[in-house]
Design an enzyme around this catalytic site. Sequence first.
Site, PDB file in Angstrom:
ATOM      1  N   TYR A 153      92.936  43.801   4.102  1.00 24.18           N
ATOM      2  CA  TYR A 153      94.024  42.937   3.622  1.00 24.18           C
ATOM      3  C   TYR A 153      94.820  43.663   2.532  1.00 24.18           C
ATOM      4  O   TYR A 153      96.055  43.728   2.577  1.00 24.18           O
ATOM      5  CB  TYR A 153      93.403  41.642   3.075  1.00 24.18           C
ATOM      6  CG  TYR A 153      94.375  40.655   2.484  1.00 24.18           C
ATOM      7  CD1 TYR A 153      95.316  40.000   3.261  1.00 24.18           C
ATOM      8  CD2 TYR A 153      94.311  40.336   1.123  1.00 24.18           C
ATOM      9  CE1 TYR A 153      96.182  39.072   2.703  1.00 24.18           C
ATOM     10  CE2 TYR A 153      95.171  39.406   0.563  1.00 24.18           C
ATOM     11  CZ  TYR A 153      96.104  38.782   1.354  1.00 24.18           C
ATOM     12  OH  TYR A 153      96.960  37.863   0.797  1.00 24.18           O
ATOM     13  N   ILE A 183      95.920  31.083  -4.971  1.00 27.53           N
ATOM     14  CA  ILE A 183      96.810  29.929  -5.089  1.00 27.53           C
ATOM     15  C   ILE A 183      96.016  28.641  -4.842  1.00 27.53           C
ATOM     16  O   ILE A 183      95.307  28.522  -3.838  1.00 27.53           O
ATOM     17  CB  ILE A 183      97.987  30.027  -4.090  1.00 27.53           C
ATOM     18  CG1 ILE A 183      98.743  31.360  -4.260  1.00 27.53           C
ATOM     19  CG2 ILE A 183      98.928  28.838  -4.244  1.00 27.53           C
ATOM     20  CD1 ILE A 183      99.459  31.539  -5.567  1.00 27.53           C
TER      21      ILE A 183
HETATM   22  N1  SER Z   1      94.112  34.474  -2.013  1.00 28.27           N
HETATM   23  C1  SER Z   1      94.033  35.709  -1.289  1.00 28.27           C
HETATM   24  C2  SER Z   1      92.694  35.902  -0.730  1.00 28.27           C
HETATM   25  O1  SER Z   1      91.747  35.445  -1.329  1.00 28.27           O
HETATM   26  C3  SER Z   1      94.380  36.845  -2.187  1.00 28.27           C
HETATM   27  O2  SER Z   1      95.725  37.116  -2.113  1.00 28.27           O
HETATM   28  O3  SER Z   1      92.562  36.553   0.256  1.00 28.27           O
END
Ligand code: SER
Length: 328
Positions: A153, A183
């Site tokens: 990622y 978030i």
């Molecule tokens: N909230 C995301 C994740 O935990 C991080 O950008 O993958």
Amino acid sequence: MLNPKIKDIEMREVILVLGACGQIGTELTQELREIYGHNNVVASDIREGNDEFINAGPFEILDATDRDSILEVIQKYNITQVYLMAAMLSATAEKLPQKAWELNMNSLLVILELAREKHIKQVYWPSSIAVFGATSPKVDTPQQTVMEPSTVYGISKVSGEHWCNYYHERFGVDVRSLRYPGIISWKTKPGGGTTDYAVDIYFKAIEEGKYECFLKEDTKLPMMYMNDAVKATIQLMQVDAEKINVRTSYNLAAMSFTPKEITEEIQKHIPDFTISYEPDFRQQIADSWPQIIDDNKAREDWNWKHKFDLASMTKEMLKNIQAKMMCL
Ligand code: SER
């Protein structure tokens, strides 16, 4: 939520949100519809979301990597801006690395090309704190520093940031981006992320009075309440281009806390709430990320200010989840 003084030119935008049924996409689409008018914001996702959301304005089923179908929708509605919110998050991506790379990269390249060919004027693409890795400073992580991510990622986000910058420098594409922290929201749950515990914990506190956390109690991560994330996103897209000095992606921050600290905050409202810890593979991902982000560049360049801290967010989360459950 936003300053109502929006310039006329911005009112003429017609927006396409890809991944509109996801955690951020849902609330971003709702806010964009409030600002630009319901018919000027086309929501799209690979599958249909709930009826209430779909019926509130135009909706199209779209695969974010399918160039031809996206172009058809752009031409059908005379789209000027695309918010590309479709992505595979960190934990799921570790299970499906090739698929994650294909979705996260191909979707971005499709949209950047459509912008280069002038089918659209402006692009928003989210990056993440996952661009940083074990060799980046963990505290007050600067805008520019070593970036050696260990997750697929994070690799896709670092690469994507460079593609955004390249398309801006080489072809003048107006692409803008933020490095989101975790978030936190109550309307739509996230899926497949490492920071998801900080959403689940509120739901479980209300539903069951206890929570089993997949991270250790002292794992500090940068986080943000959804209202602030949506506000930052739209603010960045509305600001004059001369104010934007970063075309990779801006650091963005509001608060940082550990599972223990969020538990203590919830206990102020639900004293009997208990937590247990059962760390899994996501611990390693969290350990590779920063604890506190320095977002001064965003604050200086376009006057970014967050509103919610852990205490005010916790009040909002508990109140809204309780109200939502009463309606079910
Ligand atoms: N909230 C995301 C994740 O935990 C991080 O950008 O993958």
